[in-house]
Motif scaffolding. Structure first.
Motif, PDB file in Angstrom:
ATOM      1  N   ALA A 165      43.113  21.173  78.734  1.00 35.75           N
ATOM      2  CA  ALA A 165      43.847  21.503  77.507  1.00 35.75           C
ATOM      3  C   ALA A 165      43.303  20.657  76.364  1.00 35.75           C
ATOM      4  CB  ALA A 165      45.332  21.231  77.705  1.00 35.75           C
ATOM      5  N   PHE A 166      43.366  21.203  75.164  1.00 37.43           N
ATOM      6  CA  PHE A 166      42.965  20.427  73.992  1.00 37.43           C
ATOM      7  C   PHE A 166      43.681  20.929  72.757  1.00 37.43           C
ATOM      8  CE2 PHE A 166      39.648  23.787  74.188  1.00 37.43           C
ATOM      9  CZ  PHE A 166      39.785  24.348  72.931  1.00 37.43           C
ATOM     10  N   THR A 167      43.788  20.045  71.784  1.00 35.71           N
ATOM     11  CA  THR A 167      44.219  20.381  70.434  1.00 35.71           C
ATOM     12  C   THR A 167      43.329  19.589  69.495  1.00 35.71           C
ATOM     13  OG1 THR A 167      46.515  20.741  71.121  1.00 35.71           O
ATOM     14  CG2 THR A 167      46.123  20.382  68.764  1.00 35.71           C
ATOM     15  N   SER A 199      41.430  19.646  65.250  1.00 34.60           N
ATOM     16  CA  SER A 199      41.506  20.183  63.891  1.00 34.60           C
ATOM     17  C   SER A 199      40.345  21.128  63.651  1.00 34.60           C
ATOM     18  CB  SER A 199      41.448  19.051  62.870  1.00 34.60           C
ATOM     19  OG  SER A 199      42.601  18.256  62.968  1.00 34.60           O
ATOM     20  N   SER A 245      45.586  22.571  63.200  1.00 33.78           N
ATOM     21  CA  SER A 245      45.496  22.254  64.625  1.00 33.78           C
ATOM     22  C   SER A 245      45.287  23.534  65.416  1.00 33.78           C
ATOM     23  CB  SER A 245      46.776  21.567  65.111  1.00 33.78           C
ATOM     24  OG  SER A 245      46.850  20.271  64.574  1.00 33.78           O
ATOM     25  N   SER A 279      44.692  24.817  69.482  1.00 34.67           N
ATOM     26  CA  SER A 279      44.785  24.423  70.883  1.00 34.67           C
ATOM     27  C   SER A 279      44.211  25.506  71.782  1.00 34.67           C
ATOM     28  CB  SER A 279      46.250  24.211  71.286  1.00 34.67           C
ATOM     29  OG  SER A 279      46.837  23.200  70.514  1.00 34.67           O
ATOM     30  N   LEU A 280      43.746  25.097  72.943  1.00 27.90           N
ATOM     31  CA  LEU A 280      43.312  26.090  73.922  1.00 27.90           C
ATOM     32  C   LEU A 280      44.481  27.018  74.257  1.00 27.90           C
ATOM     33  CD1 LEU A 280      41.118  27.211  75.794  1.00 27.90           C
ATOM     34  CD2 LEU A 280      41.887  25.579  77.527  1.00 27.90           C
ATOM     35  N   ALA A 281      45.697  26.478  74.280  1.00 32.54           N
ATOM     36  CA  ALA A 281      46.887  27.274  74.593  1.00 32.54           C
ATOM     37  C   ALA A 281      47.079  28.432  73.609  1.00 32.54           C
ATOM     38  CB  ALA A 281      48.123  26.380  74.602  1.00 32.54           C
ATOM     39  N   ASP A 282      46.545  28.299  72.384  1.00 34.69           N
ATOM     40  CA  ASP A 282      46.642  29.375  71.393  1.00 34.69           C
ATOM     41  C   ASP A 282      45.917  30.632  71.871  1.00 34.69           C
ATOM     42  OD1 ASP A 282      47.895  27.482  69.767  1.00 34.69           O
ATOM     43  OD2 ASP A 282      46.101  27.124  68.545  1.00 34.69           O
ATOM     44  N   ASP A 307      35.591  17.333  67.001  1.00 35.78           N
ATOM     45  CA  ASP A 307      35.827  16.454  68.149  1.00 35.78           C
ATOM     46  C   ASP A 307      35.048  15.148  67.942  1.00 35.78           C
ATOM     47  OD1 ASP A 307      36.602  15.560  70.711  1.00 35.78           O
ATOM     48  OD2 ASP A 307      35.000  16.672  71.711  1.00 35.78           O
ATOM     49  N   VAL A 313      37.199  15.896  73.969  1.00 33.05           N
ATOM     50  CA  VAL A 313      37.189  17.231  74.572  1.00 33.05           C
ATOM     51  C   VAL A 313      35.814  17.522  75.163  1.00 33.05           C
ATOM     52  CG1 VAL A 313      37.487  19.701  74.128  1.00 33.05           C
ATOM     53  CG2 VAL A 313      39.028  18.042  73.064  1.00 33.05           C
TER      54      VAL A 313
END
Length: 163
Positions: free
Chosen positions: A18-20, A22, A28, A30-33, A100, A105
């Motif tokens: 996972a990452f968040t 800019s 922001s 995120s991979l979750a997006d 990064d 990441v």
């Protein structure tokens, strides 16, 4: 010189870290997006350099067809957001570029490690592409990729190129 964290490369079936980070506009991301989409996460050494520009423009020009096949694209480099903003604007990039600078990441994805260039050995970003499936698992992991022709090779490797 290479730490254990940078030595571990991801393999098919691994859970993508996972990452968040800019993006070039300071938002922001995120991979979750991208959950529920196949996501191409590519790591490149430096914005506005010849190879990285060629690779980014290749993704830009291929984005519509990739999206039509259900893929999102995200580029990650150690550059600051201000440099990414200029790069994205100048090249009219149509996908997120993430910053990064601490290479956290990049390390988690195995894209940071020992490099050799003109006889010099140093640590840096290894041009890499990781494809994450809809469930957050790695479906393809490629390291030390070439900037030129990478998207065409990636399409062939994913079985989405009719040629």
């Amino acid at each position: 010189m290479t730490t254990e964290a940078t030595a571990k490369r991801l393999a098919v079936g691994d859970t993508a870290p996972a990452f968040t980070l800019s993006d070039s506009e300071g938002n922001s991301v995120s991979l979750a997006d991208f959950r529920g989409k196949k996501t191409i996460v590519y790591f490149y050494p430096a914005a506005s350099t010849p190879g990285c520009t060629k690779q980014a423009c290749d993704f830009r020009d291929s984005l519509e067809s990739l999206q039509g096949l259900g893929y999102a694209v995200v580029g990650i480099s150690p550059d600051q957001t201000t440099k990414l903003e200029k790069f994205a604007s100048k090249e009219e990039l149509n996908f997120p570029l993430l910053s990064d600078p601490e290479h956290t990441v990049s390390e988690a994805y195995g894209a940071w490690g020992e490099k050799k260039n003109y006889g010099r050995v140093y640590e840096g970003l290894i041009r890499s592409t990781i494809v994450v499936d809809e469930e957050g698992k790695v479906s393809l992991a490629q390291y030390n990729v070439r900037a030129t022709g990478h998207v065409a090779k990636l399409r062939r490797d994913l079985g989405i190129d009719p040629k």
